[in-house]
Design an enzyme around this catalytic site. Structure first.
Site, PDB file in Angstrom:
ATOM      1  N   ASN A 229      46.155  10.353 -22.799  1.00  0.00           N
ATOM      2  CA  ASN A 229      45.026   9.743 -22.110  1.00  0.00           C
ATOM      3  C   ASN A 229      44.195  10.731 -21.290  1.00  0.00           C
ATOM      4  OD1 ASN A 229      43.662   7.435 -20.391  1.00  0.00           O
ATOM      5  ND2 ASN A 229      44.723   8.752 -18.917  1.00  0.00           N
TER       6      ASN A 229
ATOM      7  N   SER B 261      36.747   8.867 -27.774  1.00  0.00           N
ATOM      8  CA  SER B 261      35.499   8.372 -27.187  1.00  0.00           C
ATOM      9  C   SER B 261      34.493   8.154 -28.303  1.00  0.00           C
ATOM     10  CB  SER B 261      34.948   9.401 -26.197  1.00  0.00           C
ATOM     11  OG  SER B 261      33.585   9.139 -25.899  1.00  0.00           O
TER      12      SER B 261
ATOM     13  N   ASP C  85      50.010  19.903 -16.516  1.00  0.00           N
ATOM     14  CA  ASP C  85      48.618  20.376 -16.532  1.00  0.00           C
ATOM     15  C   ASP C  85      48.271  20.685 -17.985  1.00  0.00           C
ATOM     16  OD1 ASP C  85      46.198  21.650 -16.419  1.00  0.00           O
ATOM     17  OD2 ASP C  85      46.806  23.163 -14.949  1.00  0.00           O
TER      18      ASP C  85
ATOM     19  N   SER D  31      45.035   8.582 -12.011  1.00  0.00           N
ATOM     20  CA  SER D  31      43.745   7.989 -11.639  1.00  0.00           C
ATOM     21  C   SER D  31      43.181   7.169 -12.798  1.00  0.00           C
ATOM     22  CB  SER D  31      42.735   9.085 -11.252  1.00  0.00           C
ATOM     23  OG  SER D  31      42.422   9.881 -12.385  1.00  0.00           O
TER      24      SER D  31
ATOM     25  N   TYR E   8      27.146  26.988 -25.625  1.00  0.00           N
ATOM     26  CA  TYR E   8      27.874  25.846 -25.051  1.00  0.00           C
ATOM     27  C   TYR E   8      26.929  24.731 -24.620  1.00  0.00           C
ATOM     28  CZ  TYR E   8      30.934  23.254 -21.780  1.00  0.00           C
ATOM     29  OH  TYR E   8      31.654  22.284 -21.121  1.00  0.00           O
TER      30      TYR E   8
ATOM     31  N   THR F 166      41.921  21.016 -22.657  1.00  0.00           N
ATOM     32  CA  THR F 166      42.508  19.908 -21.899  1.00  0.00           C
ATOM     33  C   THR F 166      42.572  18.619 -22.711  1.00  0.00           C
ATOM     34  OG1 THR F 166      41.576  20.871 -19.884  1.00  0.00           O
ATOM     35  CG2 THR F 166      42.328  18.579 -19.753  1.00  0.00           C
TER      36      THR F 166
ATOM     37  N   GLY G 296      47.682  11.948 -17.604  1.00  0.00           N
ATOM     38  CA  GLY G 296      46.535  11.634 -16.757  1.00  0.00           C
ATOM     39  C   GLY G 296      46.669  10.289 -16.078  1.00  0.00           C
TER      40      GLY G 296
END
Length: 319
Positions: free
Chosen positions: A115, A170, A88, A39, A192, A136, A36
Site C-alpha cells: 500500500n 492508481s 522503509d 497514515s 523527469y 518506493t 504504509g
C-alpha cells in the site's frame, strides 16, 4: 458523493466503505502485512482487517507513528492483534531486514498488501540511488514480495487457504511516460516529470501483479495477485505542493471542495479491503479493481513481454 453511488456487479460502489465491503467476513486465523499503515488508507486498511480478526503487521517507516496507530486501534478494538515493524521501502537494506525479521518470526503470511507510496515529489534519489517514486512505490514492494513468497507459499499449502498479494496502484498508471517504463532512463533527472514518473511506478505495480499471477499459475500455488485504484483521497492532495501555505484561502477552499467530491479514508480503503477479504474475489488473479469492482486496466498492462522485461530488470536492480 452522488458521483460514487452507482453499484457495480459486486453490489458495492465507489462510496462503499471498508467496513461495508467486509461485513460478515470472519478472517480470524489470517495474517497480513500492510505497508504504509501509519497514515491514510493504510491505517484504515489495518484497522478494518484487525476488526475482522486478521493479525496485522504494519510495515511503517516511522515507528513512533506506527505505535500511535497500534494504540488507537487496540483502544477501539481491544481484541485486535496488531504489531508494527520498521520498513522503509525506499531502502533495499530496510526491506531485506524487515523480510528477514518477519520470516524468522515464524508467523504465517496469508495477505501481503503493498500500500505504501509517495506521489509527485520533486526529483530525488533513494538511498540506493534510484529515482524515489520508482524505488518506493514499486521496487521496494517488488523485493519485499520476492523475499516473502516462500513464507506465503508455505502458508497457502499448510492452511489450504488462498494467499493474496494486493498492489495498490492508481488510475494514473494510464499516464506514464510515452514508452511506459523508461528502462534506460529511470534516473534521468533532465527528463523527469513528477506525475509521469508516478504513473510509471503505478504501471509497474500492475505489471508486477500480472507477472506474479503468471508465475503462481506456472508453479501451481494457491496465491492470487491483483492490483487496484483506491480512488482519489482528499487528504493526499497537497502533500508535496508547497506553493500554497496551509492557511491560504485558495488552498482552504480547494481542500473543502475536494472533500465534497473525493473519497474519505473509509471509502479509500474499501477496494483494498474488498480485494483482500471478500469471498467474491476468491480465485480471481491478474485483475485490476476500482470502486470495489473489476475494471479494465490500460492496454499496456496486458503486455506480457513488458511485464517479463520489468521483472528481469527489477531482479537485476535488487541483485
Amino acid at each position: 458523493m452522488w458521483l460514487f453511488n452507482r453499484k457495480g456487479s459486486s453490489g458495492f460502489s465507489s462510496s462503499s466503505t471498508a467496513e461495508e465491503v467486509t461485513h460478515g467476513v470472519d478472517a480470524s486465523g489470517l495474517t497480513a502485512i500492510v505497508t504504509g499503515a501509519s497514515s491514510g488508507i493504510g491505517t484504515e486498511t489495518a484497522r478494518v482487517l484487525a476488526l475482522r480478526g486478521v493479525h496485522v503487521i504494519m510495515g511503517v517507516r516511522n515507528m513512533a507513528a506506527g505505535r500511535d496507530v497500534k494504540e488507537a486501534i487496540v483502544k477501539e478494538i481491544p481484541l485486535a492483534k496488531i504489531d508494527a515493524m520498521e520498513l522503509d521501502l525506499s531502502s533495499l537494506a530496510s526491506v531485506r531486514k524487515f523480510a528477514s525479521d518477519f520470516n524468522s518470526s515464524g508467523h504465517p503470511l496469508n495477505l501481503l498488501i503493498n500500500n505504501a507510496g509517495i506521489m509527485a515529489p520533486p526529483f530525488m534519489l533513494s538511498k540506493d540511488n534510484m529515482e524515489l517514486q520508482f524505488a518506493t512505490n514499486y521496487l521496494g514492494h517488488f523485493l519485499l514480495a520476492n523475499l516473502l513468497l516462500d513464507t506465503m507459499k508455505k502458508t497457502a499449502r499448510e492452511s489450504n487457504r488462498e494467499g493474496r498479494v494486493i498492489n495498490v496502484s492508481s488510475e494514473l498508471h494510464r499516464y506514464p511516460y510515452p514508452e511506459g517504463i523508461r528502462f534506460d532512463k529511470i534516473n534521468d533527472q533532465s527528463g523527469y516529470k513528477k506525475f509521469q514518473a508516478y504513473g510509471q511506478s503505478k504501471l509497474a505495480n500492475v505489471l508486477h501483479a500480472n507477472e506474479l499471477t503468471r508465475r503462481f499459475k506456472e508453479d501451481g500455488v494457491n496465491i492470487s495477485a491483483n492490483s487496484l485504484h483506491p480512488g482519489v483521497i482528499a487528504t493526499n492532495l497537497f502533500r508535496h505542493n508547497t506553493s500554497l501555505a496551509d492557511d491560504n484561502p485558495i488552498r482552504v477552499f480547494l481542500e473543502s471542495a475536494a472533500r465534497l467530491v473525493l473519497k474519505n479514508v473509509q471509502q479509500g480503503a474499501a477496494t483494498t479491503c474488498y480485494v483482500a477479504l471478500n469471498p467474491q474475489v476468491k480465485g480471481i488473479s491478474g485483475e485490476y479493481f476500482s470502486g470495489c469492482n473489476l475494471t479494465k486496466a490500460s492496454s499496456m498492462t496486458k503486455d506480457a513481454e513488458l511485464a517479463k522485461k520489468l521483472w528481469d530488470f527489477s531482479m537485476n536492480l535488487v541483485k
